[in-house]
Write a protein that holds these residues in place. Structure first.
Motif, PDB file in Angstrom:
ATOM      1  N   ASN A 252       0.612   5.534  -3.808  1.00  0.00           N
ATOM      2  CA  ASN A 252      -0.129   4.273  -3.940  1.00  0.00           C
ATOM      3  C   ASN A 252       0.823   3.080  -3.944  1.00  0.00           C
ATOM      4  O   ASN A 252       0.540   2.040  -3.353  1.00  0.00           O
ATOM      5  CB  ASN A 252      -0.955   4.272  -5.238  1.00  0.00           C
ATOM      6  N   TYR A 253       1.961   3.251  -4.590  1.00  0.00           N
ATOM      7  CA  TYR A 253       2.978   2.182  -4.621  1.00  0.00           C
ATOM      8  C   TYR A 253       3.472   1.892  -3.202  1.00  0.00           C
ATOM      9  O   TYR A 253       3.561   0.742  -2.767  1.00  0.00           O
ATOM     10  CB  TYR A 253       4.126   2.620  -5.535  1.00  0.00           C
TER      11      TYR A 253
ATOM     12  N   LEU B 176       1.914   2.487  -0.449  1.00  0.00           N
ATOM     13  CA  LEU B 176       0.832   1.979   0.398  1.00  0.00           C
ATOM     14  C   LEU B 176       0.370   0.571   0.025  1.00  0.00           C
ATOM     15  O   LEU B 176      -0.385  -0.042   0.762  1.00  0.00           O
ATOM     16  CB  LEU B 176      -0.363   2.940   0.344  1.00  0.00           C
ATOM     17  N   THR B 177       0.804   0.078  -1.119  1.00  0.00           N
ATOM     18  CA  THR B 177       0.320  -1.246  -1.522  1.00  0.00           C
ATOM     19  C   THR B 177       1.442  -2.272  -1.659  1.00  0.00           C
ATOM     20  O   THR B 177       1.195  -3.470  -1.602  1.00  0.00           O
ATOM     21  CB  THR B 177      -0.432  -1.160  -2.869  1.00  0.00           C
ATOM     22  N   GLU B 178       2.669  -1.808  -1.844  1.00  0.00           N
ATOM     23  CA  GLU B 178       3.804  -2.730  -2.014  1.00  0.00           C
ATOM     24  C   GLU B 178       4.094  -3.475  -0.706  1.00  0.00           C
ATOM     25  O   GLU B 178       3.992  -2.913   0.379  1.00  0.00           O
ATOM     26  CB  GLU B 178       5.041  -1.911  -2.424  1.00  0.00           C
ATOM     27  N   GLN B 179       4.467  -4.742  -0.818  1.00  0.00           N
ATOM     28  CA  GLN B 179       4.827  -5.512   0.376  1.00  0.00           C
ATOM     29  C   GLN B 179       6.293  -5.237   0.714  1.00  0.00           C
ATOM     30  O   GLN B 179       7.198  -5.941   0.273  1.00  0.00           O
ATOM     31  CB  GLN B 179       4.604  -7.014   0.119  1.00  0.00           C
TER      32      GLN B 179
ATOM     33  N   LEU C 139      -7.042   6.141  -3.518  1.00  0.00           N
ATOM     34  CA  LEU C 139      -7.312   6.180  -2.086  1.00  0.00           C
ATOM     35  C   LEU C 139      -8.589   6.943  -1.776  1.00  0.00           C
ATOM     36  O   LEU C 139      -9.085   6.932  -0.660  1.00  0.00           O
ATOM     37  CB  LEU C 139      -6.149   6.878  -1.365  1.00  0.00           C
TER      38      LEU C 139
ATOM     39  N   SER D 243     -11.592   5.318  -0.194  1.00  0.00           N
ATOM     40  CA  SER D 243     -11.332   4.694   1.107  1.00  0.00           C
ATOM     41  C   SER D 243     -11.329   5.695   2.251  1.00  0.00           C
ATOM     42  O   SER D 243     -11.463   5.326   3.397  1.00  0.00           O
ATOM     43  CB  SER D 243      -9.988   3.993   1.094  1.00  0.00           C
TER      44      SER D 243
ATOM     45  N   LEU E 293      -3.924  -0.486   6.428  1.00  0.00           N
ATOM     46  CA  LEU E 293      -3.808  -1.196   5.164  1.00  0.00           C
ATOM     47  C   LEU E 293      -3.167  -2.562   5.372  1.00  0.00           C
ATOM     48  O   LEU E 293      -2.475  -2.785   6.354  1.00  0.00           O
ATOM     49  CB  LEU E 293      -2.978  -0.370   4.176  1.00  0.00           C
ATOM     50  N   ARG E 294      -3.402  -3.439   4.414  1.00  0.00           N
ATOM     51  CA  ARG E 294      -2.966  -4.830   4.579  1.00  0.00           C
ATOM     52  C   ARG E 294      -1.448  -4.969   4.714  1.00  0.00           C
ATOM     53  O   ARG E 294      -0.958  -5.891   5.323  1.00  0.00           O
ATOM     54  CB  ARG E 294      -3.432  -5.657   3.379  1.00  0.00           C
ATOM     55  N   ASN E 295      -0.711  -4.063   4.102  1.00  0.00           N
ATOM     56  CA  ASN E 295       0.749  -4.202   4.156  1.00  0.00           C
ATOM     57  C   ASN E 295       1.343  -3.533   5.396  1.00  0.00           C
ATOM     58  O   ASN E 295       2.541  -3.312   5.476  1.00  0.00           O
ATOM     59  CB  ASN E 295       1.398  -3.636   2.894  1.00  0.00           C
TER      60      ASN E 295
ATOM     61  N   CYS F 184      -2.890   5.094   6.739  1.00  0.00           N
ATOM     62  CA  CYS F 184      -3.138   6.232   5.865  1.00  0.00           C
ATOM     63  C   CYS F 184      -4.073   7.193   6.583  1.00  0.00           C
ATOM     64  O   CYS F 184      -4.972   6.774   7.319  1.00  0.00           O
ATOM     65  CB  CYS F 184      -3.776   5.750   4.572  1.00  0.00           C
TER      66      CYS F 184
END
Length: 350
Positions: free
Chosen positions: A47-48, A50-53, A71, A74, A90-92, A96
């Motif tokens: 999760n880190y 997949l979400t970290e910029q 996740l 989703s 994903l936004r970054n 996935c």
């Protein structure tokens, strides 16, 4: 006359080789496998990532969803046991994917979407076959490592550490310095080669996880130096799993080395002083073949192994073979004697 014409027509035309320069080698995408016991922090790490910029385009393949996974909502999972996969942008910039197989099909599909990412991460379940990165629970890892198994069965937590290139001791905020030192020592006693990171909530420097170069020739340049630093380990917890390493100078016979490795990995022909067969979980090394200018890298996981030439030249450096084996019931002296008598002497006789 007609028959003669037929015979002439039946003759194979002469093949003319075309001298076309080979194209540049296809750029490889690093694949990292993440494993670890349930609750160690694998999902948190994913999760880190997949979400970290982090400005990296990473494809993450999941083959199981734990309870409460962020996740889970989703991504659709297989229904009625059929293979089903769904891609989620994903936004970054990460991608996935959920699959209900061993991930190979997913990797094939990813290769077709090559332009979309820089790295592939494959997550496996806690009891899946081993990975390159193993996440360990700082609080419960020691307990998992000391679990007694029935005769002949290897401790699963120890096996996951034995096969890892990198271990992440997670949840370090839940233990004191003494407990942390104990789990660190336990990890090192099993795998003398592994790199250890420590984390809270699985937050690590991602370049440490993604750029391992564990199985490609780029690792060869640094591997000889790394192997010099590896020390033999003493049994600590799981008494049967440890690391042995030795160095032997000289050139080797490639054929004889293959026989030695296959006798060790496949045939289980070598036994320790107690008569127990040696079982290798991980093997690594740099070897020198007679007549070859380049260093050759040995890589093995369980019974699979590979010998690959590295870009590193021996040049003026002494040709020293350095080998590291991690496994059960290993006896360094017996292994080294077998190696010298079968691999080195045959090379010298030739």
């Amino acid at each position: 006359m007609d028959g003669m014409v037929m015979e002439e027509e039946d003759d194979c035309p002469e093949l003319v080789p075309i001298d076309t320069p080979p194209g540049p080698p296809a750029e490889q995408i690093p694949v990292t496998i993440i494993t670890g016991y349930l609750g160690a922090g694998k999902t948190t790490l994913l999760n880190y990532i997949l979400t970290e910029q982090h400005k990296k385009r990473i494809a993450v393949i999941l083959n199981e969803f734990g309870e409460g996974s962020a996740l889970e909502k989703s991504l659709a999972v297989s229904q009625a046991g059929e293979l089903y996969e769904e891609w989620l942008e994903l936004r970054n910039g990460c991608l996935c994917c959920s699959v209900k197989d061993n991930g190979l099909k997913a990797i094939e599909n990813l290769m077709e979407k090559k332009g979309k990412f820089d790295y592939i991460l494959l997550e496996t379940t806690g009891l899946a076959d081993p990975g390159i990165v193993t996440v360990i629970d700082a609080k419960y890892g020691l307990q998992q490592l000391t679990e007694e198994k029935a005769d002949g069965l290897v401790n699963e937590a120890a096996r996951q550490i034995a096969v890892a290139d990198l271990t992440i001791i997670n949840k370090t905020d839940l233990v004191n310095e003494e407990e942390l030192a104990q789990i660190r020592e336990a990890v090192r006693s099993v795998n003398g080669l592994v790199k250890i990171l420590e984390s809270q909530r699985s937050r690590v420097d991602l370049s440490e996880v993604l750029d391992l170069h564990s199985f490609d020739s780029k690792d060869g340049a640094n591997l000889a130096e790394k192997l010099q630093l590896v020390k033999d380990t003493r049994p600590h917890l799981d008494k049967s799993i440890l690391t042995v390493t030795f160095e032997v100078a000289g050139d080797l016979s490639e054929d004889a080395l293959n026989v030695f490795i296959q006798d060790l990995l496949w045939e289980k022909m070598f036994k320790n002083k107690e008569g127990q067969p040696m079982t290798v979980i991980r093997s690594k090394g740099i070897v020198s073949f007679a007549g070859k200018a380049h260093q050759v890298m040995l890589q093995g996981v369980h019974e699979l192994y590979d010998l690959n030439e590295t870009p590193q030249l021996w040049e003026e450096n002494p040709r020293i073979n350095r080998l590291v084996f991690i496994g059960r019931n290993l006896d360094k002296n017996i292994l080294q004697e077998q190696f010298i008598s079968t691999v080195l002497e045959q090379a010298e006789r030739k």
